[in-house]
Scaffold this motif. Structure first.
Motif, short mmCIF file in Angstrom:
data_model
loop_
_atom_site.label_atom_id
_atom_site.label_comp_id
_atom_site.label_asym_id
_atom_site.label_seq_id
_atom_site.Cartn_x
_atom_site.Cartn_y
_atom_site.Cartn_z
N UNK A 148 0.80 -1.23 0.00
CA UNK A 148 0.00 0.00 0.00
C UNK A 148 0.83 1.27 0.00
N UNK A 149 2.15 1.14 0.18
CA UNK A 149 3.01 2.31 0.35
C UNK A 149 2.94 3.27 -0.83
N UNK A 150 2.99 2.73 -2.04
CA UNK A 150 2.99 3.59 -3.23
C UNK A 150 1.68 4.34 -3.36
N UNK A 151 0.57 3.65 -3.16
CA UNK A 151 -0.74 4.31 -3.26
C UNK A 151 -0.89 5.43 -2.24
N UNK A 152 -0.46 5.17 -1.03
CA UNK A 152 -0.56 6.20 0.01
C UNK A 152 0.42 7.34 -0.25
N UNK A 153 1.60 7.02 -0.74
CA UNK A 153 2.59 8.07 -1.05
C UNK A 153 2.08 8.98 -2.16
N UNK A 154 1.46 8.41 -3.17
CA UNK A 154 0.91 9.22 -4.26
C UNK A 154 -0.19 10.15 -3.76
N UNK A 155 -1.01 9.65 -2.84
CA UNK A 155 -2.06 10.48 -2.27
C UNK A 155 -1.46 11.63 -1.45
N UNK A 156 -0.39 11.33 -0.71
CA UNK A 156 0.27 12.36 0.09
C UNK A 156 0.86 13.45 -0.81
N UNK A 157 1.50 13.05 -1.90
CA UNK A 157 2.08 14.03 -2.81
C UNK A 157 1.00 14.92 -3.43
N UNK A 158 -0.12 14.32 -3.75
CA UNK A 158 -1.24 15.12 -4.27
C UNK A 158 -1.77 16.06 -3.20
N UNK A 159 -1.81 15.58 -1.97
CA UNK A 159 -2.25 16.40 -0.85
C UNK A 159 -1.32 17.59 -0.63
N UNK A 160 -0.03 17.41 -0.88
CA UNK A 160 0.95 18.49 -0.69
C UNK A 160 0.62 19.71 -1.56
N UNK A 161 -0.09 19.51 -2.64
CA UNK A 161 -0.43 20.61 -3.54
C UNK A 161 -1.52 21.52 -2.96
N UNK A 162 -2.11 21.10 -1.85
CA UNK A 162 -3.20 21.88 -1.26
C UNK A 162 -2.72 22.84 -0.17
N UNK A 163 -1.40 23.01 -0.06
CA UNK A 163 -0.82 23.92 0.94
C UNK A 163 -1.32 23.62 2.36
N UNK A 164 -1.01 22.44 2.88
CA UNK A 164 -1.52 22.05 4.20
C UNK A 164 -0.92 22.87 5.33
N UNK A 165 -1.65 22.92 6.43
CA UNK A 165 -1.14 23.59 7.63
C UNK A 165 -0.04 22.73 8.24
N UNK A 166 0.71 23.30 9.18
CA UNK A 166 1.88 22.63 9.74
C UNK A 166 1.55 21.27 10.33
N UNK A 167 0.47 21.19 11.09
CA UNK A 167 0.12 19.94 11.76
C UNK A 167 -0.10 18.82 10.75
N UNK A 168 -0.84 19.12 9.71
CA UNK A 168 -1.12 18.10 8.70
C UNK A 168 0.11 17.81 7.84
N UNK A 169 0.93 18.83 7.60
CA UNK A 169 2.17 18.61 6.87
C UNK A 169 3.09 17.67 7.65
N UNK A 170 3.19 17.89 8.95
CA UNK A 170 4.02 17.02 9.79
C UNK A 170 3.53 15.58 9.74
N UNK A 171 2.23 15.38 9.91
CA UNK A 171 1.69 14.02 9.93
C UNK A 171 1.97 13.29 8.62
N UNK A 172 1.72 13.97 7.51
CA UNK A 172 1.87 13.31 6.21
C UNK A 172 3.34 13.14 5.83
N UNK A 173 4.20 14.06 6.24
CA UNK A 173 5.63 13.89 6.00
C UNK A 173 6.16 12.71 6.81
N UNK A 174 5.66 12.56 8.02
CA UNK A 174 6.03 11.42 8.86
C UNK A 174 5.65 10.12 8.15
N UNK A 175 4.46 10.10 7.57
CA UNK A 175 4.00 8.91 6.85
C UNK A 175 4.85 8.68 5.61
#
Length: 298
Positions: free
Chosen positions: A226-253
């Motif tokens: 599942x790593x690739x699918x989740x990573x692709x979703x995270x990269x797409x999420x990065x385009x939405x300019x997330x707040x620090x808390x959510x950026x930290x969580x998804x970068x950790x993932x």
């Protein structure tokens, strides 16, 4: 010699007091990284609303199920108090049209509160045959926004304790509407759906789920699927300019998925954006950006 005698004497005293620590006990007491969960649920209010909305619409045995649910959540009885037909009742409320969306929302929020209890695993294991909970989750995009938000809370909260969190990542498969699915595939689908949603509440829960998945100590082979699918979703999420808390969580993932799948590095390079865009956001974010950049140079 005296030290050995002292140790033996201490061990004997511990045995006498019933306080001797076995290796397995010590292992269990090693603190694990806490999951991110939703605890802001007023269970008394949720149950009161649920009882009111169900009034006159359920059978006698389902009224008994509601009484048992009250005993479990309010009177703090164990999950053993819930009868064998409890999940049949839950499935009927979730699936039958004669129950309003509000009824389902309050039921799901009630389940989200129950998910914080470690013995909820007993209820989950009762669903091994019908898969009513995960089948409902598989249809996440078909539910009302409020139901989706409540269900995301429920799945987040299942990460609170080890047993339920492992249940979310089971790989045993079954057929649902012509699709072969499993707990881990459904959990992945819900996490991706939430993190890419336009709804702020779902985005927040999605980032929590991704973080919770990432901190799980499971075999690499489980994540590799599942790593690739989740990573692709995270990269797409990065385009939405997330707040620090959510950026930290998804970068950790993302950093975790990078460790378990060689394909994730290639995905970051090919698709982007590179996590360096978050540099300077906070010290903890910088630490993760640097960790990822060492494996995937910008």
């Amino acid at each position: 010699m005296s030290d050995n005698n002292s140790d033996t004497s201490a061990q004997q005293q511990q045995r006498a007091n019933g306080t001797e620590r076995s290796p397995s006990t010590e292992e269990k007491e090693i603190p694990r990284e806490p999951a991110l969960v939703h605890k802001d649920i007023n269970i008394k209010t949720e149950l009161e609303c649920l009882v009111r909305l169900l009034d006159g619409k359920i059978y006698k045995d389902e009224e008994t199920a509601m009484e048992e649910l009250h005993q479990y959540l309010i009177e703090d009885e164990g999950s053993w108090v819930l009868g064998d037909n409890f999940l049949v009742f839950v499935q009927r409320v979730l699936r039958e049209d004669n129950f309003s969306p509000d009824t389902r929302v309050h039921l799901i929020r009630t389940l989200a509160y129950a998910a914080l209890k470690d013995d909820v695993i007993i209820i989950l294991h009762q669903d091994r045959r019908d898969h009513s909970l995960m089948n409902y989750a598989q249809d996440i995009e078909k539910h009302t926004p409020e139901e989706q938000q409540a269900w995301a809370m429920f799945m987040c909260n299942l990460f609170e304790n080890i047993g339920p969190s492992e249940w979310l990542l089971y790989i045993s498969e079954w057929d649902y509407l012509g699709q072969t699915i499993s707990n881990i595939r459904v959990t992945t689908k819900v996490a991706v759906h939430c993190i890419l949603s336009n709804c702020p509440q779902l985005k927040n829960s999605g980032s929590m789920m991704l973080y919770n998945i990432a901190i799980k100590e499971v075999k690499t082979v489980v994540f590799d699927d599942i790593a690739v699918e989740l990573a692709m979703a995270i990269l797409q999420f990065f385009q939405s300019n997330p707040v620090e808390e959510q950026a930290f969580r998804t970068l950790k993932a993302l950093a975790r998925f990078l460790e378990v799948s060689a394909d994730v590095a290639a995905i970051i390079q090919m698709i982007g954006p590179h996590p360096k865009q978050f540099a300077g956001m906070s010290e903890r974010v910088d630490e993760l950006v640097n960790k990822i950049s060492r494996k995937v140079p910008a």
